[in-house]
Design a protein around this motif. Structure first.
Motif, PDB file in Angstrom:
ATOM      1  N   UNK A   1       0.855  -1.180   0.000  1.00 25.46           N
ATOM      2  CA  UNK A   1       0.000   0.000   0.000  1.00 25.46           C
ATOM      3  C   UNK A   1       0.896   1.236   0.000  1.00 25.46           C
ATOM      4  N   UNK A   2       0.837   1.995  -1.077  1.00 28.56           N
ATOM      5  CA  UNK A   2       1.727   3.155  -1.219  1.00 28.56           C
ATOM      6  C   UNK A   2       0.975   4.458  -1.455  1.00 28.56           C
ATOM      7  N   UNK A   3      -0.350   4.407  -1.474  1.00 29.70           N
ATOM      8  CA  UNK A   3      -1.139   5.622  -1.661  1.00 29.70           C
ATOM      9  C   UNK A   3      -1.287   6.334  -0.322  1.00 29.70           C
ATOM     10  N   UNK A   4      -0.897   7.612  -0.269  1.00 25.42           N
ATOM     11  CA  UNK A   4      -0.923   8.350   0.995  1.00 25.42           C
ATOM     12  C   UNK A   4      -2.327   8.419   1.581  1.00 25.42           C
ATOM     13  N   UNK A   5      -3.341   8.582   0.727  1.00 19.41           N
ATOM     14  CA  UNK A   5      -4.718   8.661   1.227  1.00 19.41           C
ATOM     15  C   UNK A   5      -5.165   7.345   1.834  1.00 19.41           C
ATOM     16  N   UNK A   7      -3.179   5.072   3.127  1.00 16.37           N
ATOM     17  CA  UNK A   7      -2.419   4.898   4.366  1.00 16.37           C
ATOM     18  C   UNK A   7      -3.038   5.702   5.499  1.00 16.37           C
ATOM     19  N   UNK A   8      -3.429   6.942   5.198  1.00 16.48           N
ATOM     20  CA  UNK A   8      -4.046   7.779   6.232  1.00 16.48           C
ATOM     21  C   UNK A   8      -5.368   7.168   6.690  1.00 16.48           C
ATOM     22  N   UNK A   9      -6.111   6.597   5.750  1.00 24.12           N
ATOM     23  CA  UNK A   9      -7.387   5.983   6.116  1.00 24.12           C
ATOM     24  C   UNK A   9      -7.180   4.776   7.019  1.00 24.12           C
ATOM     25  N   UNK A  10      -6.106   4.037   6.779  1.00 24.70           N
ATOM     26  CA  UNK A  10      -5.841   2.825   7.562  1.00 24.70           C
ATOM     27  C   UNK A  10      -5.267   3.136   8.939  1.00 24.70           C
ATOM     28  N   UNK A  11      -4.645   4.312   9.087  1.00 20.26           N
ATOM     29  CA  UNK A  11      -3.995   4.681  10.348  1.00 20.26           C
ATOM     30  C   UNK A  11      -5.022   5.106  11.392  1.00 20.26           C
ATOM     31  N   UNK A  12      -5.917   4.208  11.706  1.00 22.36           N
ATOM     32  CA  UNK A  12      -6.982   4.479  12.677  1.00 22.36           C
ATOM     33  C   UNK A  12      -7.183   3.217  13.513  1.00 22.36           C
ATOM     34  N   UNK A  86       7.279  12.884   0.701  1.00 21.31           N
ATOM     35  CA  UNK A  86       7.007  13.225   2.098  1.00 21.31           C
ATOM     36  C   UNK A  86       5.612  12.815   2.567  1.00 21.31           C
ATOM     37  N   UNK A  87       4.596  12.980   1.719  1.00 12.02           N
ATOM     38  CA  UNK A  87       3.229  12.641   2.126  1.00 12.02           C
ATOM     39  C   UNK A  87       3.089  11.152   2.405  1.00 12.02           C
ATOM     40  N   UNK A  88       3.714  10.342   1.566  1.00 17.15           N
ATOM     41  CA  UNK A  88       3.653   8.888   1.757  1.00 17.15           C
ATOM     42  C   UNK A  88       4.449   8.486   2.995  1.00 17.15           C
ATOM     43  N   UNK A  89       5.642   9.075   3.165  1.00 16.19           N
ATOM     44  CA  UNK A  89       6.479   8.750   4.319  1.00 16.19           C
ATOM     45  C   UNK A  89       5.771   9.097   5.624  1.00 16.19           C
ATOM     46  N   UNK A  90       5.126  10.264   5.668  1.00  9.98           N
ATOM     47  CA  UNK A  90       4.425  10.683   6.884  1.00  9.98           C
ATOM     48  C   UNK A  90       3.226   9.783   7.156  1.00  9.98           C
ATOM     49  N   UNK A 204      -2.650  16.388  10.093  1.00 15.57           N
ATOM     50  CA  UNK A 204      -3.731  15.890   9.243  1.00 15.57           C
ATOM     51  C   UNK A 204      -4.487  14.774   9.931  1.00 15.57           C
ATOM     52  N   UNK A 205      -3.785  13.968  10.766  1.00 18.47           N
ATOM     53  CA  UNK A 205      -4.472  12.860  11.430  1.00 18.47           C
ATOM     54  C   UNK A 205      -5.379  13.390  12.539  1.00 18.47           C
ATOM     55  N   UNK A 206      -4.912  14.405  13.276  1.00 17.25           N
ATOM     56  CA  UNK A 206      -5.772  14.985  14.314  1.00 17.25           C
ATOM     57  C   UNK A 206      -7.032  15.563  13.698  1.00 17.25           C
ATOM     58  N   UNK A 207      -6.863  16.260  12.550  1.00 20.58           N
ATOM     59  CA  UNK A 207      -8.022  16.846  11.891  1.00 20.58           C
ATOM     60  C   UNK A 207      -8.970  15.768  11.405  1.00 20.58           C
ATOM     61  N   UNK A 208      -8.412  14.674  10.841  1.00 19.11           N
ATOM     62  CA  UNK A 208      -9.258  13.586  10.360  1.00 19.11           C
ATOM     63  C   UNK A 208     -10.018  12.922  11.485  1.00 19.11           C
ATOM     64  N   UNK A 209      -9.363  12.785  12.646  1.00 18.10           N
ATOM     65  CA  UNK A 209     -10.028  12.157  13.783  1.00 18.10           C
ATOM     66  C   UNK A 209     -11.151  13.045  14.305  1.00 18.10           C
TER      67      UNK A 209
END
Length: 245
Positions: A1-5, A7-12, A86-90, A204-209
């Motif tokens: 999985x290399x798509x930043x969006x 990854x962000x969705x899964x980081x929950x 950077x977006x993917x790494x973060x 971005x994660x705080x805002x998403x949460x």
């Protein structure tokens, strides 16, 4: 999985628990999943739809609406440990931090229930670590050797007839990393003026949460970033409330 969006969705935390549940126990409806992970049906339904949006789960045959079953699309999720973007790494870092939180919960639960197991299972499991001087190539080789050691047992997941008597589902958690260099001002990379301070989730994660209504109250209370002891107390409290209902 290399798509930043993705990854962000899964980081929950809840989404990771849902994916893990579907992988371990097979297809489940939002109602069944909610009962198993102590979340509301509305919350599970929302998170399952978000996971489906990025291809991590999909609907299985049968059912409709909230009673339709969901299944995981893969037996494991991989993400890059290095990316020039950077977006993917973060986003990948956020996934790993969320995974570590989840592993800590699983380990705490295993320790708390270990005495209910038979003696042979208590002695078979355990936690340990070792410090070694390695090159990057040697660490990669060790990881590959561990993969090769575990690979013969993977077929048992889809072939129940290949499981020997007494076999049960076991989780093996693996980690290997260079120890951060410690300087007079603290570990390398630590922000100046904040010695020993634990960093919170990315902006971005705080805002998403905060935008995720089912988890606004819990996230505002710091649930995703609590210590293992705090999470253990929270889990016991949820279990007690569930029994009282």
């Amino acid at each position: 999985m290399t798509d930043a969006r993705a990854l962000r969705a899964y980081a929950h935390p809840t989404r990771m628990r849902l994916v893990g549940l579907l992988r371990a126990q097979g297809p489940r409806t939002a109602t069944q999943a909610a009962d198993l992970i102590n979340e509301s049906v509305a919350s599970c339904s929302y998170h399952l739809r978000m996971l489906a949006k990025y291809g991590l789960v999909e609907t299985a045959a049968g059912g409709r609406g909230r009673e339709k079953p969901w299944r995981a699309t893969a037996r494991l999720t991989q993400w890059p440990t290095h990316s020039p973007e950077p977006a993917v790494a973060e986003a990948a870092e956020a996934v790993e931090l969320a995974a570590v939180e989840r592993y800590s919960e699983l380990l705490s639960a295993a320790i708390e229930t270990r005495r209910s197991l038979s003696r042979d299972w208590q002695e078979a499991g355990g936690i340990s670590d070792v410090l070694l001087y390695l090159t990057a190539g040697e660490l990669s080789a060790i990881q590959q050797q561990i993969d090769a050691l575990l690979r013969p047992f993977e077929a048992r997941e889809t072939r129940p007839d290949s499981r020997p008597p007494g076999a049960r589902l076991v989780q093996v958690i693996r980690a290997g990393f260079p120890v951060p260099r410690v300087t007079a001002s603290g570990p390398a990379g630590q922000r100046r003026g904040q010695p020993g301070r634990r960093a919170g989730p990315p902006t971005w994660q705080r805002q998403g949460m905060e935008q995720c209504r089912p988890h606004r109250r819990r996230t505002a209370a710091g649930r995703a970033w609590a210590t293992p002891q705090e999470r253990s107390r929270q889990r016991r409290t949820r279990q007690q409330r569930a029994r009282q209902q």
